[in-house]
Design a protein around this motif. Structure first.
Motif, PDB file in Angstrom:
ATOM      1  N   THR A 132      -5.761  -0.455   5.574  1.00  0.00           N
ATOM      2  CA  THR A 132      -5.429   0.490   6.421  1.00  0.00           C
ATOM      3  C   THR A 132      -4.487   1.269   6.086  1.00  0.00           C
ATOM      4  O   THR A 132      -4.590   2.550   6.754  1.00  0.00           O
ATOM      5  CB  THR A 132      -5.006  -0.437   7.792  1.00  0.00           C
ATOM      6  OG1 THR A 132      -5.754  -1.227   8.364  1.00  0.00           O
ATOM      7  CG2 THR A 132      -4.606   0.376   9.139  1.00  0.00           C
ATOM      8  N   GLN A 133      -3.439   0.956   5.669  1.00  0.00           N
ATOM      9  CA  GLN A 133      -2.468   1.739   4.965  1.00  0.00           C
ATOM     10  C   GLN A 133      -2.690   2.659   3.811  1.00  0.00           C
ATOM     11  O   GLN A 133      -2.614   3.746   3.910  1.00  0.00           O
ATOM     12  CB  GLN A 133      -1.150   0.870   4.534  1.00  0.00           C
ATOM     13  CG  GLN A 133      -0.064   1.858   4.050  1.00  0.00           C
ATOM     14  CD  GLN A 133       0.688   2.621   5.127  1.00  0.00           C
ATOM     15  OE1 GLN A 133       0.100   2.840   6.449  1.00  0.00           O
ATOM     16  NE2 GLN A 133       2.149   2.885   5.033  1.00  0.00           N
ATOM     17  N   ILE A 134      -3.500   1.920   2.826  1.00  0.00           N
ATOM     18  CA  ILE A 134      -3.773   2.736   1.729  1.00  0.00           C
ATOM     19  C   ILE A 134      -4.871   4.042   2.004  1.00  0.00           C
ATOM     20  O   ILE A 134      -5.192   4.934   1.558  1.00  0.00           O
ATOM     21  CB  ILE A 134      -4.524   1.949   0.688  1.00  0.00           C
ATOM     22  CG1 ILE A 134      -4.373   2.479  -0.787  1.00  0.00           C
ATOM     23  CG2 ILE A 134      -6.069   1.785   1.097  1.00  0.00           C
ATOM     24  CD1 ILE A 134      -2.959   2.734  -1.232  1.00  0.00           C
ATOM     25  N   LEU A 135      -5.813   3.730   3.263  1.00  0.00           N
ATOM     26  CA  LEU A 135      -6.614   4.839   3.618  1.00  0.00           C
ATOM     27  C   LEU A 135      -6.241   5.484   4.859  1.00  0.00           C
ATOM     28  O   LEU A 135      -6.960   6.533   5.580  1.00  0.00           O
ATOM     29  CB  LEU A 135      -8.031   4.108   4.178  1.00  0.00           C
ATOM     30  CG  LEU A 135      -8.687   3.161   3.157  1.00  0.00           C
ATOM     31  CD1 LEU A 135      -9.864   2.649   3.634  1.00  0.00           C
ATOM     32  CD2 LEU A 135      -9.087   4.156   1.935  1.00  0.00           C
ATOM     33  N   ASN A 136      -4.747   5.379   5.058  1.00  0.00           N
ATOM     34  CA  ASN A 136      -4.287   6.150   6.195  1.00  0.00           C
ATOM     35  C   ASN A 136      -3.920   7.590   5.834  1.00  0.00           C
ATOM     36  O   ASN A 136      -2.991   7.940   5.176  1.00  0.00           O
ATOM     37  CB  ASN A 136      -2.756   5.451   6.417  1.00  0.00           C
ATOM     38  CG  ASN A 136      -2.408   5.714   7.896  1.00  0.00           C
ATOM     39  OD1 ASN A 136      -2.672   7.082   8.273  1.00  0.00           O
ATOM     40  ND2 ASN A 136      -1.357   5.220   8.568  1.00  0.00           N
ATOM     41  N   PRO A 137      -4.663   8.533   6.630  1.00  0.00           N
ATOM     42  CA  PRO A 137      -4.556  10.095   6.102  1.00  0.00           C
ATOM     43  C   PRO A 137      -3.206  10.466   6.620  1.00  0.00           C
ATOM     44  O   PRO A 137      -2.514  11.413   5.682  1.00  0.00           O
ATOM     45  CB  PRO A 137      -5.442  10.702   7.172  1.00  0.00           C
ATOM     46  CG  PRO A 137      -5.618   9.834   8.176  1.00  0.00           C
ATOM     47  CD  PRO A 137      -5.520   8.338   7.639  1.00  0.00           C
ATOM     48  N   LYS A 138      -2.293   9.913   7.416  1.00  0.00           N
ATOM     49  CA  LYS A 138      -0.925  10.518   7.892  1.00  0.00           C
ATOM     50  C   LYS A 138      -0.037  10.149   6.557  1.00  0.00           C
ATOM     51  O   LYS A 138       0.558  10.853   6.322  1.00  0.00           O
ATOM     52  CB  LYS A 138      -0.257   9.574   9.156  1.00  0.00           C
ATOM     53  CG  LYS A 138       0.718  10.256   9.466  1.00  0.00           C
ATOM     54  CD  LYS A 138       1.240   9.656  10.814  1.00  0.00           C
ATOM     55  CE  LYS A 138       1.395   8.020  10.844  1.00  0.00           C
ATOM     56  NZ  LYS A 138       2.015   7.252  12.049  1.00  0.00           N
ATOM     57  N   ALA A 169       0.778  -1.087  -0.248  1.00  0.00           N
ATOM     58  CA  ALA A 169      -0.018   0.045  -0.011  1.00  0.00           C
ATOM     59  C   ALA A 169       0.763   1.080  -0.076  1.00  0.00           C
ATOM     60  O   ALA A 169       0.605   2.256  -0.475  1.00  0.00           O
ATOM     61  CB  ALA A 169      -0.830  -0.037   1.246  1.00  0.00           C
ATOM     62  N   THR A 170       1.938   1.227   0.742  1.00  0.00           N
ATOM     63  CA  THR A 170       2.824   2.430   0.563  1.00  0.00           C
ATOM     64  C   THR A 170       3.423   2.584  -0.679  1.00  0.00           C
ATOM     65  O   THR A 170       3.774   3.747  -1.237  1.00  0.00           O
ATOM     66  CB  THR A 170       3.999   2.240   1.731  1.00  0.00           C
ATOM     67  OG1 THR A 170       3.285   1.925   3.142  1.00  0.00           O
ATOM     68  CG2 THR A 170       5.021   3.229   1.940  1.00  0.00           C
ATOM     69  N   TYR A 171       4.043   1.308  -1.396  1.00  0.00           N
ATOM     70  CA  TYR A 171       4.301   1.757  -2.805  1.00  0.00           C
ATOM     71  C   TYR A 171       3.248   2.335  -3.584  1.00  0.00           C
ATOM     72  O   TYR A 171       3.534   3.368  -4.491  1.00  0.00           O
ATOM     73  CB  TYR A 171       4.619   0.427  -3.588  1.00  0.00           C
ATOM     74  CG  TYR A 171       6.307   0.153  -3.188  1.00  0.00           C
ATOM     75  CD1 TYR A 171       7.109   0.907  -3.557  1.00  0.00           C
ATOM     76  CD2 TYR A 171       6.466  -1.069  -2.638  1.00  0.00           C
ATOM     77  CE1 TYR A 171       8.489   0.635  -3.519  1.00  0.00           C
ATOM     78  CE2 TYR A 171       7.703  -1.415  -2.219  1.00  0.00           C
ATOM     79  CZ  TYR A 171       8.855  -0.432  -2.710  1.00  0.00           C
ATOM     80  OH  TYR A 171      10.274  -0.798  -2.540  1.00  0.00           O
ATOM     81  N   CYS A 172       2.167   1.923  -3.423  1.00  0.00           N
ATOM     82  CA  CYS A 172       1.068   2.477  -3.954  1.00  0.00           C
ATOM     83  C   CYS A 172       0.800   4.057  -3.956  1.00  0.00           C
ATOM     84  O   CYS A 172       0.443   5.056  -4.734  1.00  0.00           O
ATOM     85  CB  CYS A 172      -0.515   1.830  -3.710  1.00  0.00           C
ATOM     86  SG  CYS A 172      -0.628   0.193  -4.402  1.00  0.00           S
TER      87      CYS A 172
END
Length: 215
Positions: free
Chosen positions: A122-128, A49-52
């Protein structure tokens, strides 16, 4: 030079990853209850997700989301609902297992896909993380350079590596500590606290306004 200000970027990544957020409590709760294998699968979801996030920022797609209040609010609401669901699920598990299961071993394990998906969503929708890649990340890239895609990929990979190392270390430490203590009560308390904090983050996300951006 391919990448400028590399040290400040690495320090920023460390602060971003180490500071408590939804990912912290997701991995902490999983490692202390379901075990390290489930936690590692969730970490893999965080990594992808972080790569995305990074490539969406690198190609300018994240900026499009910020310029569309409808799209931004839709993603924000989906993220808040998902975090609330995870939090409520953890709270329910803590209550249920406090009545029915005295040991960690009886915590129901998820499938590979469900574990991966929990970390990814959780990561792809993480606003931070979204804010980082929209506001901070572009400042470390020279878009006039012919190699800016390469430098951007390297910077994203540094952030991903920081995430992988930090949460993997956390996973093994928490799992070992829980096993040494041998207490189902400790796991249930951890799950309950994680659930409450995830609900708290869901509320914060739901109340987050549309960030102002420079045209």
């Amino acid at each position: 030079m391919l990448i400028d200000n590399l040290i400040p970027y690495i320090l920023l990544c460390l602060v971003l990853v180490i500071s408590p957020g939804p990912n912290t409590f997701l991995i902490f709760s999983t490692a202390s209850s379901a075990g390290k294998n489930d936690a590692l699968l969730k970490i893999l979801g965080l990594v992808i997700a972080t790569y995305c996030h990074g490539f969406l920022s690198l190609f300018g797609i994240s900026l499009i989301v910020l310029k569309s209040p409808i799209l931004f609010n839709t993603i924000k609401i989906l993220g808040a609902l998902y975090l609330f669901y995870l939090g409520a699920k953890f709270i329910w598990q803590a209550w249920f297992f406090s009545k029915k299961a005295p040991t960690i071993a009886k915590v129901k394990k998820l499938s590979v896909i469900k574990n991966f998906s929990a970390g990814f969503i959780t990561q792809i929708l993480n606003p931070k993380v979204s804010t980082f890649y929209i506001a901070a990340f572009p400042q470390f890239i020279n878009f006039n350079s012919p190699h800016y895609y390469l430098s951007g990929t390297i910077l994203i990979s540094i952030h991903v590596l920081t995430i992988a190392i930090w949460f993997t270390v956390m996973t093994f430490f928490v799992h070992k500590f829980t096993l040494n203590k041998g207490s189902g009560n400790l796991s249930r308390v951890t799950i309950a606290i994680s659930g409450i904090l995830l609900v708290y983050f869901a509320i914060l996300l739901g109340l987050q306004p549309l960030p102002s951006i420079q045209s």
